[in-house]
Design a protein around this motif. Sequence first.
Motif, short mmCIF file in Angstrom:
data_model
loop_
_atom_site.label_atom_id
_atom_site.label_comp_id
_atom_site.label_asym_id
_atom_site.label_seq_id
_atom_site.Cartn_x
_atom_site.Cartn_y
_atom_site.Cartn_z
N GLY A 112 0.70 -1.34 -0.15
CA GLY A 112 0.16 0.03 0.09
C GLY A 112 0.95 1.19 -0.11
N ARG A 113 2.01 1.04 -0.55
CA ARG A 113 2.88 2.36 -0.36
C ARG A 113 2.64 3.45 -1.11
NH1 ARG A 113 8.08 1.17 1.39
NH2 ARG A 113 8.31 3.48 1.73
N ILE A 114 1.94 3.46 -2.41
CA ILE A 114 1.21 4.48 -3.31
C ILE A 114 -0.13 4.46 -3.35
CG2 ILE A 114 3.39 4.27 -4.73
CD1 ILE A 114 1.63 3.19 -6.90
N GLY A 115 -0.95 3.68 -2.34
CA GLY A 115 -2.17 3.91 -2.36
C GLY A 115 -2.49 3.14 -3.57
N THR A 116 -4.21 3.62 -3.94
CA THR A 116 -4.83 3.01 -5.04
C THR A 116 -4.26 3.35 -6.53
OG1 THR A 116 -6.76 2.65 -3.87
CG2 THR A 116 -6.74 2.49 -6.29
N VAL A 117 -3.60 2.69 -7.43
CA VAL A 117 -3.03 3.06 -8.40
C VAL A 117 -4.26 3.50 -9.58
CG1 VAL A 117 -1.81 2.45 -10.94
CG2 VAL A 117 -1.49 1.26 -8.61
N VAL A 118 -3.87 4.77 -10.11
CA VAL A 118 -4.79 5.31 -10.69
C VAL A 118 -4.26 5.92 -12.20
CG1 VAL A 118 -5.83 6.78 -9.05
CG2 VAL A 118 -4.22 7.91 -9.92
N ASP A 119 -2.71 5.63 -12.41
CA ASP A 119 -2.21 5.86 -13.51
C ASP A 119 -1.03 5.04 -13.62
OD1 ASP A 119 -0.39 6.98 -15.51
OD2 ASP A 119 -1.58 8.81 -15.40
N PHE A 120 -0.75 4.10 -14.60
CA PHE A 120 0.34 3.19 -14.64
C PHE A 120 0.83 3.42 -16.19
CE2 PHE A 120 1.99 -0.80 -16.22
CZ PHE A 120 2.65 -1.31 -15.11
N GLU A 121 1.88 3.57 -16.15
CA GLU A 121 2.87 3.45 -17.59
C GLU A 121 3.72 2.60 -17.49
OE1 GLU A 121 5.10 6.31 -20.82
OE2 GLU A 121 4.41 7.30 -18.73
N GLY A 122 4.07 1.59 -18.49
CA GLY A 122 5.07 0.66 -18.70
C GLY A 122 5.78 0.90 -20.15
N ARG A 123 6.96 0.88 -19.90
CA ARG A 123 7.68 0.99 -21.29
C ARG A 123 8.57 -0.21 -21.50
NH1 ARG A 123 7.48 6.15 -24.32
NH2 ARG A 123 8.91 5.03 -25.58
N TYR A 124 8.96 -0.50 -22.75
CA TYR A 124 10.19 -1.56 -22.95
C TYR A 124 10.60 -0.92 -24.31
CZ TYR A 124 12.40 -5.84 -22.68
OH TYR A 124 13.47 -6.93 -22.50
N ASP A 125 11.86 -0.18 -24.16
CA ASP A 125 12.12 0.34 -25.46
C ASP A 125 13.56 -0.27 -25.54
OD1 ASP A 125 10.08 2.17 -25.83
OD2 ASP A 125 11.15 3.54 -24.19
N ARG A 126 14.22 -0.12 -26.94
CA ARG A 126 15.46 -0.71 -27.37
C ARG A 126 15.86 0.41 -28.43
NH1 ARG A 126 14.53 -7.21 -27.38
NH2 ARG A 126 14.86 -7.57 -25.30
N TYR A 127 17.18 0.27 -28.60
CA TYR A 127 17.59 1.17 -29.72
C TYR A 127 18.24 -0.26 -30.97
CZ TYR A 127 20.48 4.18 -32.85
OH TYR A 127 20.92 5.08 -33.73
N SER A 128 17.51 -0.40 -31.90
CA SER A 128 17.81 -1.26 -32.67
C SER A 128 17.49 -1.18 -34.14
CB SER A 128 16.93 -2.64 -32.22
OG SER A 128 17.19 -3.68 -33.14
N PRO A 129 18.37 0.01 -34.69
CA PRO A 129 18.14 0.39 -35.85
C PRO A 129 18.54 -0.73 -36.95
CG PRO A 129 20.53 1.05 -35.28
CD PRO A 129 19.75 0.46 -34.05
N VAL A 130 17.63 -0.62 -38.16
CA VAL A 130 17.89 -1.61 -38.98
C VAL A 130 19.05 -1.84 -39.96
CG1 VAL A 130 16.54 -2.75 -41.20
CG2 VAL A 130 15.26 -1.53 -39.49
N ASP A 131 19.66 -2.93 -39.75
CA ASP A 131 20.86 -3.08 -40.83
C ASP A 131 20.26 -3.65 -41.98
OD1 ASP A 131 23.21 -4.18 -41.93
OD2 ASP A 131 23.74 -5.45 -40.38
N PRO A 132 20.44 -3.01 -43.30
CA PRO A 132 20.05 -3.38 -44.60
C PRO A 132 20.65 -4.83 -44.90
CG PRO A 132 21.00 -1.04 -44.50
CD PRO A 132 21.50 -1.83 -43.12
N ASN A 133 21.70 -5.30 -44.33
CA ASN A 133 21.90 -6.55 -44.71
C ASN A 133 21.82 -7.63 -43.87
OD1 ASN A 133 23.66 -5.57 -46.70
ND2 ASN A 133 25.01 -4.64 -45.38
N THR A 134 20.78 -7.45 -42.87
CA THR A 134 20.62 -8.41 -42.08
C THR A 134 19.61 -9.52 -42.49
OG1 THR A 134 19.34 -8.69 -39.77
CG2 THR A 134 18.21 -7.10 -41.13
N GLN A 135 19.91 -10.82 -41.97
CA GLN A 135 19.32 -12.11 -42.17
C GLN A 135 18.53 -12.35 -41.07
OE1 GLN A 135 19.54 -13.29 -45.27
NE2 GLN A 135 20.72 -11.33 -45.74
N SER A 136 18.24 -11.65 -40.12
CA SER A 136 17.38 -11.98 -39.03
C SER A 136 15.74 -12.32 -39.21
CB SER A 136 17.51 -11.00 -37.82
OG SER A 136 16.73 -11.26 -36.92
N TRP A 137 15.24 -13.46 -38.99
CA TRP A 137 13.82 -13.43 -39.27
C TRP A 137 13.02 -12.24 -38.68
CZ3 TRP A 137 10.56 -14.32 -35.23
CH2 TRP A 137 11.21 -14.62 -34.00
N LYS A 138 13.55 -11.77 -37.38
CA LYS A 138 12.70 -10.86 -36.82
C LYS A 138 12.54 -9.72 -37.55
CE LYS A 138 13.67 -12.38 -31.98
NZ LYS A 138 14.19 -12.04 -30.85
#
Length: 345
Positions: free
Chosen positions: A140-166
């Motif tokens: 109960g340290r912040i009481g009742t949640v009224v605003d929740f933000e979750g982020r999951y970021d990466r820096y992954s520019p596209v390599d034109p030569n990539t063969q990755s299936w992703k």
Amino acid sequence: MSTIIQVGLIGFGLSGRYFHAPFLSVNPRFHLKKIASSRPDAVHQFDASIEWVATADELFADASIDLVFICSPNETHVDYARKALEHRKHVVVEKPFATSEREANQLLELAKRQGCLATAYQNRRWDSDFLTIKRLLADGRIGTVVDFEGRYDRYSPVDPNTQSWKEQPGVSRGNLYNLGPHLLDQALHLFGKPDTVQATVRIIRPHSRVTDYFDIMLGYPDKVVRLESSLMVYHNQLRYSLHGTEGSFIKSGLDIQEEHLRLNQLPNQAAWGAETQDRWGTLYRDGHSERVESERGNYTPFYDNLYEAIVNGAEPAVTPTDILNLARVIDLAVESSRTQQTMLF
């Protein structure tokens, strides 16, 4: 003598090599017997005692294998899971569990008919930061949640030569299916299923051929929940922002387990998952701020629960309802982005 579960693993890329194999190899209740992969050298380098096969069918044909982890490209998950279940093997499927809610339901129904367990790998429930948030909410340290933000970021520019299936377009490709299940599962785990889903899913990286950005609003009557992820964030620091009736909690940085696993460290070390103080989050309440020591991250409980579910019939940590709710939110997010409308859950 206690039962030792014989394990087969399909795929030995990031997921199989760095997330599953280390935890399975140090847990005495599992024996990682066989790996189907296109990378035999990597398998032998990790552990020469593990049998390597070239195809998933060879793994399915091994009657001694009780449990199969599916860590192959996204679009193969459903087919491999179906074949494993048809061979009466339990399955753990990497995210995404399936390409749609309909397919997820079909797999779960098949598992039920076969008397097998089918579950999804949601390791981020045992991240240091998420465990810390759960502790703060329980206390109960912040009481009742009224605003929740979750982020999951990466820096992954596209390599034109990539063969990755992703980076190749296809069914269930892109960031919504890659990092999306982590953020969504955490939000659903905390708050339950939403009333509505509103989303934007798009491409923002130069030369990208797959969607690499999403923001999702989950509608609840008493709180705002925002989830966002981009693969074009160089300074990807903000992780969570929680605001409640009695305080706020801000957390930066990512759980350190992946960093250590990529350095070939094994999760049986004494200080596993302990964050350094510079990564701790900050709690704001009563006119003051304080650094909050992070809980230790550890994915081991997922495997411990998996064992209990298979051997002793315990409820899996990631239930069929969890899996279906997540798959439905992803389907609705895609449709919301396409139609620019808010979707009813």
